[in-house]
Design an enzyme around this catalytic site. Structure first.
Site, short mmCIF file in Angstrom:
data_model
loop_
_atom_site.label_atom_id
_atom_site.label_comp_id
_atom_site.label_asym_id
_atom_site.label_seq_id
_atom_site.Cartn_x
_atom_site.Cartn_y
_atom_site.Cartn_z
N GLY A 208 0.84 -1.21 0.00
CA GLY A 208 0.00 0.00 0.00
C GLY A 208 0.86 1.24 0.00
CG ASN A 209 -0.23 4.70 -1.45
OD1 ASN A 209 -0.91 5.55 -0.89
ND2 ASN A 209 -0.64 4.05 -2.53
CG PHE A 210 2.86 6.37 4.21
CD1 PHE A 210 2.49 5.66 5.34
CD2 PHE A 210 4.17 6.25 3.76
CE1 PHE A 210 3.39 4.85 6.01
CE2 PHE A 210 5.08 5.45 4.41
CZ PHE A 210 4.69 4.74 5.54
#
Ligand code: C5P
Length: 401
Positions: A208-210
């Site tokens: 995923g990512n932030f």
């Protein structure tokens, strides 16, 4: 012009409070429904009875009625209003608002209000110019409150300078424009993508990512506030949405987001792609949790569909497509290439270099880049304000069609 609009008028303890009586009359004349909340000091300047009589509603300034023990709900007042107008706003109340103090009913209402807040400061010239007041006002603006800058002129102290509350007619005119704009996208449909995507590795792990989703949600809210029907396709976030014009479509992976976006896009006029979509996903998703074994684990990745590029290909005349770019090097050049390859009308370049900009924060610093090479540079603002700038720009393009 203000027929049916619900305006909560906050009156604080300054001599300009007498002008709020005229303001209230003017608002009523224009068809608005008005309730008044005062600070305890305000009633030393103008009696509650005056406002209660003119508004047709009881006026509260304390948390409860000392005689009956009845409690007054600040939450209800805030939810009732389409707009919370604080006029006059003294230096004291402005400072308390900026610092989140909550020692009277007006302030608790402010902290719990979900509607737009408009502030009309009124104070002596030196109080207004003081660094503390200016800083407090800029904090409030950054948080998305609208400040109606005071006029210059003679002040109650006898001094001359900036600090006079805007005249009731000016404030009413502003509200008319504000509400007119608020319905300017009525009848139009819009698509917004927001948040990260999660690409499964196995049933319990993902890549995923932030991305927090805050920028995309703010854009959806702004479109909805202006009357558009919004389809918000969101990856996993902790955010919630309350506006009745927004249909939230929750997805997890890029491929799910891609499918939904392609389905919806042909029916909308505007699409803003603010999601941080994973470019790659694991080639295989293990059906069972992957067990710890050797010193290395290799996960092979395959390319995800590019939602923006596919929508760009589908785009028909009159549709507006806006994307984002987050670059770490060759910012401008990369953004322009992206703008062209994805057929965007303009691209919003997020800065990664400026403090307070980018993922997770409440603020953002952006540049708009157009296909003719034109660039518009904006200062650091709350994401709510950045959203307003983006939608203003889209409206500008629509008007030129
Ligand atoms: O190519 P890049 O990911 O930097 O482009 C960013 C823009 O493209 C954003 O507007 C993002 O929402 C969109 N995008 C997309 N689908 C992808 C990758 C990016 O819609 N797979």
């Amino acid at each position: 012009m203000l027929k049916g609009k619900k305006i909560l008028l906050g009156v604080t303890g300054g001599i300009a409070a007498y002008k709020s009586v005229y303001l209230l009359r003017e608002l009523k004349k224009q068809g608005a429904e008005v309730k008044v909340v005062m600070t305890p000091m305000a009633k030393e300047f103008v009696g509650k009875l005056t406002f209660a009589t003119l508004s047709g509603y009881p006026v509260e300034e304390e948390f409860f009625d000392r005689q009956t023990g009845q409690w007054f709900s600040h939450v209800e007042l805030g939810l009732w209003a389409d707009v919370f107008l604080i006029a006059p706003a003294t230096a004291n109340t402005i400072a308390k608002m900026a610092h989140g103090l909550a020692d009277n009913l007006l302030l608790t209402t402010y902290l719990s209000a979900r509607c737009p807040v408009i502030i009309a400061p009124a104070m002596d010239v030196d109080m207004y110019n003081h660094a503390a007041t200016q800083q407090n006002l800029s904090v409030l603006k950054q948080r998305g409150n609208i400040v109606l800058e005071p006029n210059e002129g003679e002040l109650a102290s006898g001094l001359v300078g900036r600090g006079r509350m805007q005249e009731p007619e000016q404030i009413v005119e502003f509200l008319e424009r504000f509400f007119a704009k608020s319905q300017s996208l009525k009848g139009l449909k819009a698509l917004v993508t927001a948040g990260p995507t999660y690409e499964l590795i196995d049933p319990v792990r993902f890549i995923g990512n932030f991305s927090s989703g805050k920028m995309g949600y703010a854009i959806a809210e702004e479109l909805a506030m202006r009357g558009a029907k919004v389809f918000l396709i969101s990856g996993p976030t902790h955010l919630s949405i309350a506006h009745p014009n927004i249909e939230l479509i929750k997805v997890v992976s890029a491929r799910e987001m891609h499918r939904k976006a392609l389905d919806i896009f042909p029916s909308v006029k505007i699409a803003v792609l603010a999601a941080a979509v994973a470019d790659y996903r694991p080639a295989e998703v293990a059906s069972q949790k992957i067990k710890k074994s050797g010193d290395e684990l290799v996960i092979r990745l395959v390319k995800n569909p590019d939602i923006a590029r596919d929508l760009g290909k589908l785009k028909s005349t009159g549709q507006i497509l806006v994307g984002f770019a987050l670059e770490t090097d060759n910012e401008l050049q990369n953004a322009v290439e992206k703008l062209k390859s994805k057929n965007f009308d303009f691209i919003v370049l997020n800065s990664l270099k400026d403090e307070g900009a980018g993922f997770g924060t409440d603020t953002n610093k952006v540049k708009f880049i157009f296909s003719n090479g034109q660039i518009k540079d904006f200062p650091l603002k709350t994401k709510k304000y950045v959203a307003k700038d983006i939608i203003d720009q889209i409206q500008d393009l629509l008007e030129r069609q």
